[in-house]
Scaffold this active site. Structure first.
Site, PDB file in Angstrom:
ATOM      1  N   CYS A  79       0.835  -1.212   0.000  1.00 43.65           N
ATOM      2  CA  CYS A  79       0.000   0.000   0.000  1.00 43.65           C
ATOM      3  C   CYS A  79       0.873   1.267   0.000  1.00 43.65           C
ATOM      4  O   CYS A  79       1.442   1.613  -1.021  1.00 43.65           O
ATOM      5  CB  CYS A  79      -0.972  -0.030   1.172  1.00 43.65           C
ATOM      6  SG  CYS A  79      -2.410   1.038   0.922  1.00 43.65           S
ATOM      7  N   HIS A 167      -3.923  -5.182   0.482  1.00 49.14           N
ATOM      8  CA  HIS A 167      -3.458  -5.678   1.779  1.00 49.14           C
ATOM      9  C   HIS A 167      -3.553  -7.201   1.839  1.00 49.14           C
ATOM     10  O   HIS A 167      -4.642  -7.751   1.995  1.00 49.14           O
ATOM     11  CB  HIS A 167      -4.285  -5.058   2.908  1.00 49.14           C
ATOM     12  CG  HIS A 167      -3.981  -3.613   3.137  1.00 49.14           C
ATOM     13  ND1 HIS A 167      -2.982  -3.197   3.988  1.00 49.14           N
ATOM     14  CD2 HIS A 167      -4.535  -2.493   2.616  1.00 49.14           C
ATOM     15  CE1 HIS A 167      -2.932  -1.867   3.974  1.00 49.14           C
ATOM     16  NE2 HIS A 167      -3.862  -1.419   3.152  1.00 49.14           N
ATOM     17  N   GLU A 169      -2.560  -9.088   4.203  1.00 51.29           N
ATOM     18  CA  GLU A 169      -2.650  -9.561   5.583  1.00 51.29           C
ATOM     19  C   GLU A 169      -4.075  -9.654   6.114  1.00 51.29           C
ATOM     20  O   GLU A 169      -4.317 -10.316   7.133  1.00 51.29           O
ATOM     21  CB  GLU A 169      -1.810  -8.659   6.513  1.00 51.29           C
ATOM     22  CG  GLU A 169      -2.358  -7.249   6.733  1.00 51.29           C
ATOM     23  CD  GLU A 169      -1.993  -6.246   5.644  1.00 51.29           C
ATOM     24  OE1 GLU A 169      -2.146  -5.040   5.884  1.00 51.29           O
ATOM     25  OE2 GLU A 169      -1.556  -6.669   4.554  1.00 51.29           O
TER      26      GLU A 169
END
Length: 509
Positions: A79, A167, A169
Site C-alpha cells: 500500500c 493488503h 494480511e
C-alpha cells in the site's frame, strides 16, 4: 542466528497483522518504526514496508532512506510502501478519482511472477487507499492489475523488490497467505523454523545465560501471559523462581484459591497474598475510573514490593510483557499515550531496583497460547478469557464496596459458568458482568423491590483491538437472567450489551 524478516512500520493500523501473518508461516519477524530500526545484518532475509494513514504526497508524510535496503535485501512494499517506491523513484502517485476501498478482483499480468505463483484467476483482494499509482518508473514492471487499478502489483527489474497496492494480511484478501508465503519462502528463502518448540528451546537457553543462578520474582495474575511466563522460567531456573499472586479483593468468585491450587499442581513455587481489605479500604468512596485504576496499580506495587523483599537475594523481576505491548511503547509517533495505566506492573522495576526479564516479549497473544500448549499447560488455563488488570474494580461503575464485590462476583460466576455449561465459553473472546450505578423497580413475590441492574457483556475478537458482540442464544440469556435475579440478592434486572468496538470499548470503564 535466528533468521528474520524486518517490517518497517509507517503507522498503519494493519502493521501488527502483517507481523502475525508472517509468524503464521513459522517465520520470525520484527516490527520497527520506519525512522528507528536496527542495522540489517546477515540474519535479515527480507524487508516489508507497511501501509500508512498518510499520503506519499503529504509534506509531513513518513520519509525513509532506502539506500541500504532497496536492492540489498528482498523487499515488499504494501500500500503506502508500494506508492512510496513508485513516487520517490521516478513514478507518479495522485489522488484517486474514486477512493479505492473494499474488495477487488486481481488479474495476474505476469504469469511467471514468483510473488503471485499459485494465485487463482480473479483472486479477491482488499484495497484501502485514497491515492493510486498513475505511472511507474521506467524499470518497474506491472505484474497484476484490477479493473480500477492498473498498477495493483509490480516488480523492479534487476532486483528482488516487489510492491502491491492491496493488503495481503487482511481476511478479505482470500489468498493473501499464498502471496506472503511466496515472498517469504520463494523470494527470501526463509527456512520456516520459527516454531513453539524452537522458541521454548531458545528462550530457556537465553534465560539461563542471562539470569544464571540469580533469583527471580514473578507477579502471577492467573492469566495466560503470566502463566506461560512462569512455566518457561521454572523450566529454565527451577527453584530460583518465586511467584507472587496477590488477591486484590477484585478477583472473580473463588479465583484466588482456584488459581493457587492450579499453580501448585504445576510445581510452581507460589506465594499467595490476601490483600483484599487494603484495596477495599483505599478504594472507599472513589468513583472516577482512572483514579480507581491508579489506586489499584499503586497498591499492587506496594504489596508486591513488600512480599518480594521477604525473599532473600532477588535480583530479577520477571514480567509477562508480550510483543504488542513492546510495539505500542515504541510507536511510529513516539511512546504511545494510550497504554492503560494498569498495564502489567508499571513502576515496579524502578521502585524495586531489579533487573527485568521478559521471556514472552517477542510473542503475539496467539503465539503465547501455542507456546503454552507445547509446554503442556492445561487447556482450561490457556483458554481463559482476558481479565482486566483492575479486575472487578472497573466493572463496578461506582464506588467499590465489599458488598458490591460480592454481588458482582455471584452474578459473574453464574454468567461465566453458564457459558461453560452451554458449550459457549470458547466461542467468546471475553465475557463479564457490569454492576451499574442504577436501581430499578421490580416485583418479587408480593413485594416491590428497588435494586441493582447488571449488564452482561460477551464479545468476539482475535486480539481485542476490535470486537463484536456475540449473538448468544435467547434461551441461554433467559436462563442466566432468571438465575441471577433469583439467586443473587440485590439484583432485580439484567440487560445484555449489544454494542461493538469501536465505537464502544469492551469494558465500560
Amino acid at each position: 542466528m535466528q533468521e528474520k524478516i524486518i517490517i518497517l512500520d509507517f503507522g498503519s493500523q494493519y502493521t501488527q497483522l502483517i507481523g502475525r501473518r508472517v509468524r503464521e508461516h513459522n517465520v520470525y519477524c520484527e516490527i520497527h518504526p520506519f525512522n528507528h530500526y536496527p542495522e540489517l545484518d546477515e540474519s535479515v532475509k527480507g524487508v516489508i514496508l507497511s501501509g500508512s494513514p498518510y499520503s506519499v504526497r503529504d509534506e509531513n508524510g513518513p520519509r525513509i532512506n532506502l539506500e541500504k535496503i532497496k536492492g540489498q535485501f528482498p523487499l515488499l512494499g504494501v500500500c503506502y510502501g508500494a506508492q512510496y517506491l513508485a513516487h520517490f523513484f521516478g513514478g507518479e502517485v495522485a489522488a484517486s478519482d474514486s477512493r479505492e476501498y473494499g474488495r477487488a478482483k486481481l488479474t495476474v499480468v505476469e504469469k511467471e511472477s514468483r510473488l503471485l505463483k499459485g494465485l487463482s484467476t480473479n483472486s479477491q483482494v482488499w484495497m484501502s487507499h485514497g491515492d493510486t499509482i498513475v505511472s511507474l518508473p521506467k524499470n518497474y514492471t506491472i505484474i497484476a492489475s484490477t479493473d480500477d487499478v492498473e498498477n495493483a502489483a509490480y516488480k523492479i527489474e534487476g532486483e528482488e523488490t516487489y510492491a502491491i497496492q492491496f493488503h495481503p494480511e487482511v481476511y478479505h484478501t482470500t489468498e493473501g497467505s499464498i502471496l506472503l508465503e511466496n515472498f517469504l519462502v520463494n523470494i527470501c528463502g526463509c527456512k520456516q523454523d520459527w516454531t513453539p518448540v524452537s522458541f521454548i528451546e531458545t528462550t530457556i537457553a537465553n534465560i539461563r545465560s542471562t539470569v544464571g543462578s540469580d533469583k527471580v520474582v514473578l507477579g502471577l495474575s492467573g492469566g495466560v501471559d503470566s502463566t506461560v511466563a512462569g512455566v518457561l522460567l521454572h523450566k529454565a531456573i527451577g527453584e530460583n523462581l518465586t511467584c507472587i499472586f496477590v488477591d486484590n479483593g477484585l478477583l472473580r468468585k473463588n479465583e484466588f484459591q482456584d488459581v493457587l491450587d492450579s499453580y501448585q499442581h504445576m510445581g510452581l513455587n507460589v506465594i499467595g497474598v490476601d490483600a483484599s481489605e487494603r484495596f477495599w479500604s483505599d478504594l472507599e468512596g472513589i468513583t472516577d475510573p482512572e483514579t480507581k485504576r491508579k489506586i489499584i496499580g499503586r497498591d499492587f506495587i506496594e504489596v508486591f514490593d513488600i512480599e518480594a523483599h521477604k525473599i532473600k537475594e532477588v535480583k530479577w523481576l520477571a514480567q509477562g510483557t508480550i510483543y504488542p505491548d513492546v510495539i505500542e511503547s515504541v510507536s511510529v509517533n513516539g511512546p504511545s499515550a494510550t497504554i492503560k495505566s494498569h498495564h502489567n506492573v508499571g513502576g515496579l522495576p524502578a521502585k524495586m531496583n531489579l533487573k527485568v526479564v521478559e521471556p514472552l516479549n517477542l510473542l503475539f497473544k496467539d503465539e503465547v497460547r501455542r507456546v503454552g500448549k507445547a509446554l503442556g499447560i492445561k487447556p482450561e488455563l490457556l483458554g481463559r478469557h482476558p481479565f482486566p488488570g483492575p479486575g472487578l474494580g472497573i466493572r463496578i461503575l461506582s464506588d467499590v464496596t465489599p458488598e458490591k464485590v460480592r454481588i458482582l462476583q455471584e452474578a459473574d460466576a453464574i454468567f461465566v459458568n453458564g457459558l461453560k455449561e452451554w458449550g459457549l465459553y470458547d466461542k467468546v473472546w471475553q465475557a463479564g458482568v457490569m454492576l451499574l450505578p442504577v436501581q430499578s423497580v421490580g416485583v418479587m413475590g408480593d413485594e416491590r423491590t428497588y435494586e441493582n441492574v447488571v449488564a452482561l457483556r460477551a464479545v468476539a475478537s482475535t486480539d481485542g483491538m476490535t470486537a463484536d458482540w456475540v449473538h448468544l442464544p435467547y434461551e441461554f440469556l433467559a436462563k442466566v437472567s432468571n438465575d441471577i435475579i433469583n439467586k443473587v440478592r440485590g439484583i432485580n434486572r439484567v440487560v445484555y450489551d449489544i454494542s461493538s468496538k469501536p465505537p464502544a470499548t469492551i469494558e465500560w470503564e
